[in-house]
Design a protein around this motif. Structure first.
Motif, PDB file in Angstrom:
ATOM      1  N   THR A   1      47.021  28.926  41.415  1.00  0.00           N
ATOM      2  CA  THR A   1      48.409  29.364  41.578  1.00  0.00           C
ATOM      3  C   THR A   1      48.515  30.865  41.336  1.00  0.00           C
ATOM      4  O   THR A   1      49.127  31.599  42.120  1.00  0.00           O
ATOM      5  N   LEU A   2      47.888  31.327  40.258  1.00  0.00           N
ATOM      6  CA  LEU A   2      48.057  32.730  39.845  1.00  0.00           C
ATOM      7  C   LEU A   2      47.639  33.701  40.953  1.00  0.00           C
ATOM      8  O   LEU A   2      48.386  34.631  41.290  1.00  0.00           O
ATOM      9  N   LEU A   3      46.468  33.492  41.532  1.00  0.00           N
ATOM     10  CA  LEU A   3      45.985  34.470  42.510  1.00  0.00           C
ATOM     11  C   LEU A   3      46.854  34.474  43.769  1.00  0.00           C
ATOM     12  O   LEU A   3      47.099  35.526  44.370  1.00  0.00           O
ATOM     13  N   ASP A   4      47.347  33.316  44.162  1.00  0.00           N
ATOM     14  CA  ASP A   4      48.320  33.247  45.285  1.00  0.00           C
ATOM     15  C   ASP A   4      49.527  34.131  44.992  1.00  0.00           C
ATOM     16  O   ASP A   4      49.961  34.913  45.823  1.00  0.00           O
ATOM     17  N   LEU A   5      50.071  33.961  43.784  1.00  0.00           N
ATOM     18  CA  LEU A   5      51.317  34.666  43.452  1.00  0.00           C
ATOM     19  C   LEU A   5      51.090  36.159  43.247  1.00  0.00           C
ATOM     20  O   LEU A   5      51.979  36.964  43.510  1.00  0.00           O
ATOM     21  N   VAL A   6      49.901  36.523  42.802  1.00  0.00           N
ATOM     22  CA  VAL A   6      49.580  37.957  42.701  1.00  0.00           C
ATOM     23  C   VAL A   6      49.482  38.548  44.107  1.00  0.00           C
ATOM     24  O   VAL A   6      50.033  39.612  44.393  1.00  0.00           O
ATOM     25  N   LYS A   7      48.806  37.829  45.010  1.00  0.00           N
ATOM     26  CA  LYS A   7      48.660  38.344  46.384  1.00  0.00           C
ATOM     27  C   LYS A   7      50.025  38.467  47.059  1.00  0.00           C
ATOM     28  O   LYS A   7      50.248  39.367  47.861  1.00  0.00           O
ATOM     29  N   LEU A   8      50.937  37.554  46.737  1.00  0.00           N
ATOM     30  CA  LEU A   8      52.285  37.610  47.329  1.00  0.00           C
ATOM     31  C   LEU A   8      53.176  38.638  46.611  1.00  0.00           C
ATOM     32  O   LEU A   8      54.324  38.843  47.000  1.00  0.00           O
ATOM     33  N   ASP A   9      52.660  39.230  45.541  1.00  0.00           N
ATOM     34  CA  ASP A   9      53.394  40.202  44.723  1.00  0.00           C
ATOM     35  C   ASP A   9      54.569  39.568  43.970  1.00  0.00           C
ATOM     36  O   ASP A   9      55.513  40.247  43.583  1.00  0.00           O
ATOM     37  N   ILE A  10      54.500  38.246  43.773  1.00  0.00           N
ATOM     38  CA  ILE A  10      55.538  37.563  42.983  1.00  0.00           C
ATOM     39  C   ILE A  10      55.228  37.732  41.498  1.00  0.00           C
ATOM     40  O   ILE A  10      56.123  37.838  40.674  1.00  0.00           O
ATOM     41  N   MET A  11      53.947  37.724  41.143  1.00  0.00           N
ATOM     42  CA  MET A  11      53.535  38.050  39.773  1.00  0.00           C
ATOM     43  C   MET A  11      52.760  39.358  39.826  1.00  0.00           C
ATOM     44  O   MET A  11      51.966  39.567  40.761  1.00  0.00           O
ATOM     45  N   GLN A  12      53.008  40.215  38.848  1.00  0.00           N
ATOM     46  CA  GLN A  12      52.366  41.545  38.870  1.00  0.00           C
ATOM     47  C   GLN A  12      51.653  41.844  37.549  1.00  0.00           C
ATOM     48  O   GLN A  12      51.974  42.834  36.875  1.00  0.00           O
ATOM     49  N   PRO A  13      50.672  41.022  37.148  1.00  0.00           N
ATOM     50  CA  PRO A  13      49.942  41.338  35.907  1.00  0.00           C
ATOM     51  C   PRO A  13      49.056  42.565  36.121  1.00  0.00           C
ATOM     52  O   PRO A  13      48.651  42.846  37.255  1.00  0.00           O
ATOM     53  N   ASP A  14      48.771  43.297  35.045  1.00  0.00           N
ATOM     54  CA  ASP A  14      47.779  44.360  35.203  1.00  0.00           C
ATOM     55  C   ASP A  14      46.501  44.072  34.409  1.00  0.00           C
ATOM     56  O   ASP A  14      45.579  44.866  34.407  1.00  0.00           O
ATOM     57  N   HIS A  15      46.472  42.890  33.763  1.00  0.00           N
ATOM     58  CA  HIS A  15      45.281  42.501  33.015  1.00  0.00           C
ATOM     59  C   HIS A  15      45.192  40.972  33.034  1.00  0.00           C
ATOM     60  O   HIS A  15      46.180  40.308  32.722  1.00  0.00           O
ATOM     61  N   VAL A  16      44.045  40.433  33.434  1.00  0.00           N
ATOM     62  CA  VAL A  16      43.863  38.983  33.339  1.00  0.00           C
ATOM     63  C   VAL A  16      42.770  38.693  32.309  1.00  0.00           C
ATOM     64  O   VAL A  16      41.748  39.377  32.272  1.00  0.00           O
ATOM     65  N   VAL A  17      43.036  37.674  31.489  1.00  0.00           N
ATOM     66  CA  VAL A  17      42.075  37.266  30.461  1.00  0.00           C
ATOM     67  C   VAL A  17      41.531  35.897  30.859  1.00  0.00           C
ATOM     68  O   VAL A  17      42.265  34.898  30.859  1.00  0.00           O
ATOM     69  N   ASP A  18      40.270  35.871  31.218  1.00  0.00           N
ATOM     70  CA  ASP A  18      39.625  34.639  31.685  1.00  0.00           C
ATOM     71  C   ASP A  18      39.314  33.753  30.482  1.00  0.00           C
ATOM     72  O   ASP A  18      38.614  34.180  29.556  1.00  0.00           O
ATOM     73  N   VAL A  19      39.859  32.537  30.501  1.00  0.00           N
ATOM     74  CA  VAL A  19      39.669  31.642  29.344  1.00  0.00           C
ATOM     75  C   VAL A  19      38.706  30.480  29.660  1.00  0.00           C
ATOM     76  O   VAL A  19      38.645  29.495  28.938  1.00  0.00           O
ATOM     77  N   HIS A  20      37.916  30.659  30.731  1.00  0.00           N
ATOM     78  CA  HIS A  20      36.963  29.612  31.098  1.00  0.00           C
ATOM     79  C   HIS A  20      35.837  29.408  30.099  1.00  0.00           C
ATOM     80  O   HIS A  20      35.260  28.334  30.034  1.00  0.00           O
ATOM     81  N   THR A  21      35.527  30.480  29.393  1.00  0.00           N
ATOM     82  CA  THR A  21      34.308  30.466  28.594  1.00  0.00           C
ATOM     83  C   THR A  21      34.567  30.061  27.141  1.00  0.00           C
ATOM     84  O   THR A  21      33.754  30.345  26.265  1.00  0.00           O
TER      85      THR A  21
END
Ligand code: SF4
Length: 330
Positions: free
Chosen positions: A33-53
């Motif tokens: 969901t997040l990357l879709d919304l960033v590409k659409l410019d609906i969400m505009q984060p400037d830092h992503v924290v990957d919590v997979h690990t």
């Protein structure tokens, strides 16, 4: 092109502290969901924290019979886990009815809980939308509202339906969301996690700032129960529900000992139909009683210009599941 800083977190504490330092930071799970919304410019984060690990990828049976699911367990892992298939069939079915194999391989349990609405006016970036731009209005109320808009739990501010299938099954099963934040750990009842739009539709969940979902724990399965998830949609795959039902039934002969029902596609949050359950408990498993319960589930529904059909469709989703689980009674 928008640029983002990326950090792979090494502990929940580090992830939470990075979030707390900058309000434009978001957690990255599967990103579907997040990357879709960033590409659409609906969400505009400037830092992503990957919590997979963070090691939050286990499915465990607890000593009290509950099942604890790590936040990063993928939808595919969860759907095919032997314990989920045997004891929570409706959850496995709900997961497998969602999205596509590729998306389910990436999408996580916490990400599914946190997914945003599919309202076209929310995602187009320009229409009036109180969820995206508070106070701007709701283009869907007077616009096209046939498929991804709700009839239950709506407000004058927002009528978008909740898009998840997984969450509908969890609402029927009963669950707890475990979160960790700057002030420590706490539990949130699953039914309290998603919020009604009311006058603040931009507030979608009960998380406090910077809190991280670590686990979701399912209630122990009901002894002697059977369950099913039914999703009704415009096409057979890769489509959101117009109406869906998640039903758990415990029968004593032809008498209903216990019933749990939740609905998808028709509510602004995963919708537990408690009045319908009350009408079924202790009643004979009959077509007449099923119809009455289904009608009760939609008491108070508010249809809009193009989605009034969801009242009848949602009732059918309930009745069909009840008929199937009770062996097709007359
Ligand atoms: Fe925005 Fe909600 Fe209205 Fe859609 S229904 S336009 S998400 S406020």
């Amino acid at each position: 092109m928008r640029t983002l800083d990326y950090t792979r977190a090494t502990s929940p504490e580090q992830a939470i502290s990075l979030m707390a330092r900058n309000p434009a930071t978001v957690y990255l799970a599967g990103g579907t969901t997040l990357l879709d919304l960033v590409k659409l410019d609906i969400m505009q984060p400037d830092h992503v924290v990957d919590v997979h690990t963070l090691g939050l990828n286990q499915i465990e049976t607890l000593s009290d019979g509950r099942t604890r699911i790590g936040a990063m367990v993928t939808n595919t892992q969860l759907a095919h886990h032997p314990r989920i298939k045997s004891d929570y069939a409706l959850l496995s079915q709900a997961l497998l009815s969602g999205a596509t194999t590729q998306l389910r391989n990436k999408a996580t349990t916490a990400g599914n809980v946190m997914q945003r609405v599919r309202c076209n006016y929310f995602r187009d970036g320009v229409s009036a939308c109180n969820k995206r731009t508070p106070g701007s209005g709701c283009a869907a109320i007077g616009g096209h509202n046939r498929s991804v808009h709700a009839v239950l739990g709506t407000s004058e501010q927002c009528i978008a339906s909740h898009p998840s299938d997984m969450c509908v099954a969890m609402a029927a099963i009963g669950a707890t969301v475990q979160v960790q934040g700057p002030s420590g750990k706490r539990d949130i009842d699953f039914l309290d996690f998603h919020l009604l739009p009311g006058s603040t539709p931009w507030k979608e969940h009960a998380l406090e700032p910077n809190e991280l979902i670590t686990h979701i724990t399912l209630n122990a399965p009901l002894a002697g129960s059977r369950s099913a998830y039914l999703k009704l949609r415009d096409r057979a795959s890769y489509q959101f529900a117009l109406a869906s039902s998640a039903v758990i039934l415990v029968l004593d002969g032809q008498v209903i000992r216990e019933a749990r029902i939740a609905l998808g596609g028709v509510g602004t949050k995963p919708w537990r139909a408690e009045e319908a359950e009350r009408l079924l408990r202790g009643a004979p498993a009959s077509a007449d009683r099923f119809a009455k319960a289904a009608a009760a589930a939609f008491k108070g529904a508010v249809p809009y210009a193009h989605n009034g059909y969801k009242v009848a469709l949602g009732q059918q989703a309930i009745v069909h599941n009840l008929m199937t689980l009770s062996g097709g009674v007359a």
